[in-house]
Design an enzyme around this catalytic site. Structure first.
Site, PDB file in Angstrom:
ATOM      1  N   GLU A  65       9.923   8.583 -16.829  1.00 27.25           N
ATOM      2  CA  GLU A  65       8.550   9.006 -17.119  1.00 27.25           C
ATOM      3  C   GLU A  65       8.130   8.572 -18.518  1.00 27.25           C
ATOM      4  OE1 GLU A  65       7.841  13.246 -15.507  1.00 27.25           O
ATOM      5  OE2 GLU A  65      10.019  12.994 -15.521  1.00 27.25           O
TER       6      GLU A  65
ATOM      7  N   LYS B 248      16.061  21.497  -9.834  1.00 27.06           N
ATOM      8  CA  LYS B 248      15.398  20.270 -10.258  1.00 27.06           C
ATOM      9  C   LYS B 248      16.268  19.339 -11.094  1.00 27.06           C
ATOM     10  CE  LYS B 248      11.180  19.697 -10.602  1.00 27.06           C
ATOM     11  NZ  LYS B 248       9.791  19.612 -11.059  1.00 27.06           N
TER      12      LYS B 248
ATOM     13  N   SER C  59      15.310  21.721 -15.113  1.00 28.11           N
ATOM     14  CA  SER C  59      14.157  22.556 -15.419  1.00 28.11           C
ATOM     15  C   SER C  59      14.662  23.899 -15.908  1.00 28.11           C
ATOM     16  CB  SER C  59      13.314  22.743 -14.155  1.00 28.11           C
ATOM     17  OG  SER C  59      12.517  23.893 -14.280  1.00 28.11           O
TER      18      SER C  59
ATOM     19  N   HIS D 113       0.835  -1.221   0.000  1.00 31.90           N
ATOM     20  CA  HIS D 113       0.000   0.000   0.000  1.00 31.90           C
ATOM     21  C   HIS D 113       0.866   1.265   0.000  1.00 31.90           C
ATOM     22  CE1 HIS D 113      -3.338  -2.701   1.310  1.00 31.90           C
ATOM     23  NE2 HIS D 113      -2.351  -3.283   1.976  1.00 31.90           N
TER      24      HIS D 113
END
Ligand code: ARG
Length: 464
Positions: A291, A284, A278, A157
């Site tokens: 992804e 970042k 970024s 979970h």
């Protein structure tokens, strides 16, 4: 005059739009190698069977070789008016060798031709995917061996459940990919029957030998029913199904990489090789490769679904609908191969953050099950009672904001008087993972043995 409703982009009316919807050369030129191999096998068989003259067959073979060179050199002119790869090659063959070219199409049709070409392509692609997956398994098994003793939290979970090892986590994917490879091999086995010679749909009256062409093209045998031979696209759908499941596995791993590399987790470090910055937020480091691996799954599953829908209402035998089998399959396998390569790259690149992982492994009362197991083993308590006692001790720790090793013996004995200070020996993360020695469990010893087993098997395969 072009049609006033839809003719805006067309100068010549229906013929132009017909050509546009009908032509497949824009994508099926990818099959040139398979088409030429199939034609060479067919021509040689025709000559051996005395159906065409030997010198015609030789001219055909030489002409096809020349065309192969032209295509690979980029000098071949593909024509949309000639519809598809089959007619483009045949037409060029006529230019190169003259009338003998016209004999090549004896006892075959584009229907068995395209089925043959595409089967060969899917087979080649399965082989390439398999080799890429083997590399990925190798990278994972090496990582697993290297980090067999690195503790980390195991989740259910997405809540801390029990400590596991980083190596164990890597090996979970080695197993999944092993099953993926098995599915591709199954698909390959079923695929490997030769449709060539089924002709348009009914077979042919010429004395062809389909066993010869089967052998020449590396098929195990000819297909046994001509109608089925030209109507079957199971082989692509099955390969796409294997691809979909493989993509799902890569996507789950990619999702973990995204989570693990976030500032909140910091479980792994990915280098500049597989991340981007970024343009506005200088701090970042985005896991774009992961992804995109995750996202490619959509196209791959989409291709499977699309072809299933194309096929579901088709009567026997060949229908032009089946031309729609190729484009998305090409895209799906290109995407899969890219996803596998990117995943392999990330596995080689990623470094577990040892200290963070260790700290996280002990948080969230991750050794509570070890405490319960100790109560069962040492105090002969039924597991359900041990679970309850442990729950009360966890509540104390939670209230005090400390982990289980910091709950005092007095506090524990207040919950159950028979608890002794021996209990502390099972509450550390290292003890916990080391105790998980059941077959398939996470103990570093197990993980090392399993990683070795895979490394040996994969090395053996690579040599074979
Ligand atoms: N381009 C066609 C395809 O991909 C080849 C087969 C055409 N056959 C036919 N009878 N028109 O399906």
């Amino acid at each position: 005059m072009s049609n006033s409703m839809w003719g805006g982009r067309f100068s010549e009316g229906p013929a132009a739009i017909m050509e546009e919807i009908n032509a497949s050369i824009g994508f099926d030129q990818k099959l040139y190698r398979q088409d030429i191999a199939g034609s060479k096998a067919h021509a040689a068989m025709l000559a051996r069977q005395g159906i065409i003259a030997a010198d015609d067959a030789e001219k055909i073979a030489a002409g096809l070789d020349a065309i192969l060179r032209e295509i690979e050199a980029g000098t071949f002119k593909f024509s949309r008016a000639l519809e598809d790869i089959h007619l483009n090659i045949e037409s060029r063959l006529k230019e190169l060798i003259g009338d003998a070219a016209g004999r090549l199409h004896t006892a075959r049709s584009r229907n068995d031709q395209v089925a043959t070409d595409f089967k060969l392509w899917v087979r080649d692609t399965i082989d390439a995917v398999d080799a890429a997956l083997r590399n990925l398994q190798s990278a994972l098994a090496d990582k697993a061996f290297e980090h067999a003793g690195q503790v980390m939290p195991g989740f259910t979970h997405l809540q801390s459940a029990q400590p596991v090892t980083f190596g164990h986590h890597m090996l979970a994917y080695v197993e999944m990919i092993g099953r993926d490879r098995g599915r591709f091999q199954d698909a390959r086995k079923r695929l490997n029957e030769n449709p060539l010679g089924a002709a348009a749909l009914a077979g042919t009256s010429f004395p062809i030998d389909r066993f010869q062409t089967a052998q020449a093209l590396g098929f195990d045998r000819p297909t046994a029913n001509s109608l089925d031979s030209v109507s079957d696209r199971d082989f692509v759908i099955e390969a796409l199904a294997a691809a979909s499941l493989c993509a799902i596995h890569l996507s789950r791993f990619a999702e973990e990489i995204v989570i693990w590399s976030s500032a909140q987790f910091r479980f792994i470090k990915l280098s500049d090789k597989f991340t981007t910055g970024s343009s506005i937020m200088p701090q970042k480091r985005n896991p774009d490769a992961a992804e995109l691996v995750r996202a490619k799954t959509g196209r791959i599953i989409g291709a499977q679904t699309a072809l299933q829908i194309v096929m579901k209402g088709l009567p026997l035998a060949y229908q032009k609908d089946m031309q729609e089998d190729k484009e998305q399959a090409f895209d799906a396998f290109e995407s899969l191969e890219l996803a596998i390569a990117a995943t392999t790259g990330m596995v080689l690149d990623m470094e577990p953050e040892s200290a963070t992982l260790k700290k996280a492994a002990g948080s969230g009362f991750a050794t509570a099950t070890d405490l319960a197991d100790w109560l069962v083993r040492e105090l002969n308590m039924p597991f359900r009672d041990a679970h309850h006692v442990t729950g009360r001790i966890v509540a104390i720790a939670s209230e005090r904001g400390v982990d289980l090793t910091k709950v005092t013996l007095d506090e524990m004995q207040a919950v159950h008087p028979a608890i002794t200070d021996a209990v502390y020996s099972v509450l550390t993360v290292d003890k916990s993972v080391r105790s998980r020695t059941s077959y398939g469990g996470t103990s570093p010893k197990n993980v090392r043995a399993q990683a070795k087993r895979w490394q040996r098997a994969l090395a053996r395969e690579a040599k074979a």
